[in-house]
Design a protein around this motif. Structure first.
Motif, short mmCIF file in Angstrom:
data_model
loop_
_atom_site.label_atom_id
_atom_site.label_comp_id
_atom_site.label_asym_id
_atom_site.label_seq_id
_atom_site.Cartn_x
_atom_site.Cartn_y
_atom_site.Cartn_z
N LYS A 6 -26.02 38.06 20.17
CA LYS A 6 -25.79 36.58 20.50
C LYS A 6 -25.73 35.75 19.56
O LYS A 6 -25.20 34.65 19.50
CB LYS A 6 -27.25 36.17 21.33
N SER A 7 -25.70 36.31 18.42
CA SER A 7 -25.48 35.35 17.09
C SER A 7 -24.10 34.82 17.17
O SER A 7 -23.16 35.77 17.36
CB SER A 7 -26.00 36.21 15.64
N ARG A 42 -17.14 40.18 19.61
CA ARG A 42 -15.61 39.51 19.28
C ARG A 42 -15.12 40.22 18.21
O ARG A 42 -13.77 40.59 18.27
CB ARG A 42 -15.91 38.11 18.97
N GLY A 59 -22.55 32.89 18.59
CA GLY A 59 -21.82 32.96 19.97
C GLY A 59 -21.06 33.97 20.20
O GLY A 59 -19.73 34.11 20.67
N GLY A 60 -21.49 35.50 20.14
CA GLY A 60 -21.13 36.81 20.34
C GLY A 60 -20.18 37.28 19.27
O GLY A 60 -19.16 37.95 19.82
N LYS A 61 -20.20 37.03 18.03
CA LYS A 61 -19.47 37.51 17.13
C LYS A 61 -19.40 39.12 16.91
O LYS A 61 -18.56 39.66 16.54
CB LYS A 61 -19.73 37.04 15.69
N THR A 105 -24.44 31.90 12.83
CA THR A 105 -23.66 30.58 13.28
C THR A 105 -23.51 29.71 11.97
O THR A 105 -22.40 29.46 11.78
CB THR A 105 -24.39 29.58 14.05
#
Length: 246
Positions: free
Chosen positions: A142-143, A150, A145-147, A220
């Motif tokens: 979840k950190s 991704r 925004g999904g890095k 983030t």
């Protein structure tokens, strides 16, 4: 990188004193603006407050960011007070402009000196590290925004020989206990792909057991990664430390 003062008792007291002086100088500039209401009107005073806010934003961007944002912060921190001084001079408020200039200059000088005195000691020179044999990386999907997903961090880490513990967002876990469990099972390196809070928890466990710690900038803000000079735009590059670390 040069260093003035230090983090000892004397250096800490001096840094706190300089920080207080910087704050007093800023308060003094606000008082000057309030006293200028009668001479220049609310429009001029409001412009002065706006300039002060924009200058503070510029300084924050300079301190907290790098690259183009940092350059923009420098330009904003300089242009905002210059614009205010030009406006005040145009309105005939020469004395107010001069006092504001002195207050802002004193605030910046004291703040800069406080930061220099509060710098930590220079770190030891980096040397090549032996590649780990049983690295364990804890990743929070979840950190940032999904890095993790991704940038394909799980697949890349496993291809480099690391064991990945992927956190379940629906079932909060004790990250420190997971790290201790990994150490008990023979991990010779701990790493985290997540925010600064998760990084801190696992870093403490690594320090307890004198193990190397790998920071993966998948959060983030990534303040810790920024302090280390890591690439915050591509966290997958941090995985290079598994084979070519320092």
């Amino acid at each position: 990188m040069g260093r003035t003062g230090g983090t000892g008792p004397d250096g800490g007291r001096a840094a706190r004193l300089l920080a207080r002086l910087a704050l007093l100088a800023l308060i003094g500039s606000l008082v000057v603006l309030l006293l200028a209401v009668g001479d220049g009107g609310l429009l001029v005073v409001g412009s002065g407050f706006l300039g002060l806010v924009l200058c503070a934003v510029g300084v924050w961007w300079f301190v907290a960011h790098r690259g183009a944002v940092r350059l923009l912060g420098v330009l904003l921190a300089v242009a905002a007070p210059v614009g205010v001084l030009v406006l005040f001079s145009h309105e005939g408020l020469w004395l107010t402009a001069l006092i504001l200039c002195l207050c802002w200059g004193a605030a910046l000088a004291c703040a800069r000196a406080a930061l220099r005195r509060s710098r930590p000691p220079r770190p030891p020179r980096a040397v090549p590290a032996t590649p780990p044999k049983r690295p364990v990386l804890i990743m929070n999907p979840k950190s940032g925004g999904g890095k993790v997903e991704r940038f394909g961090l799980v697949e890349r880490a496993e291809a480099l020989g690391a064991r990945v513990i992927l956190l379940d967002p629906s079932a909060p876990a004790d990250v420190a206990e997971l790290a201790r469990g990994a150490v008990a099972e023979g991990a010779d390196l701990l790493g985290v792909a997540g925010g600064d809070g998760t990084q801190a928890l696992v870093a403490a466990v690594a320090a307890e057991h004198d193990l190397p710690f790998l920071v993966i900038s998948a959060g983030t803000r990534n303040h810790f990664a920024m302090d280390l000079g890591l690439d915050r735009s591509d966290p997958s590059r941090c995985l290079d430390a598994l084979t070519d670390g320092e």
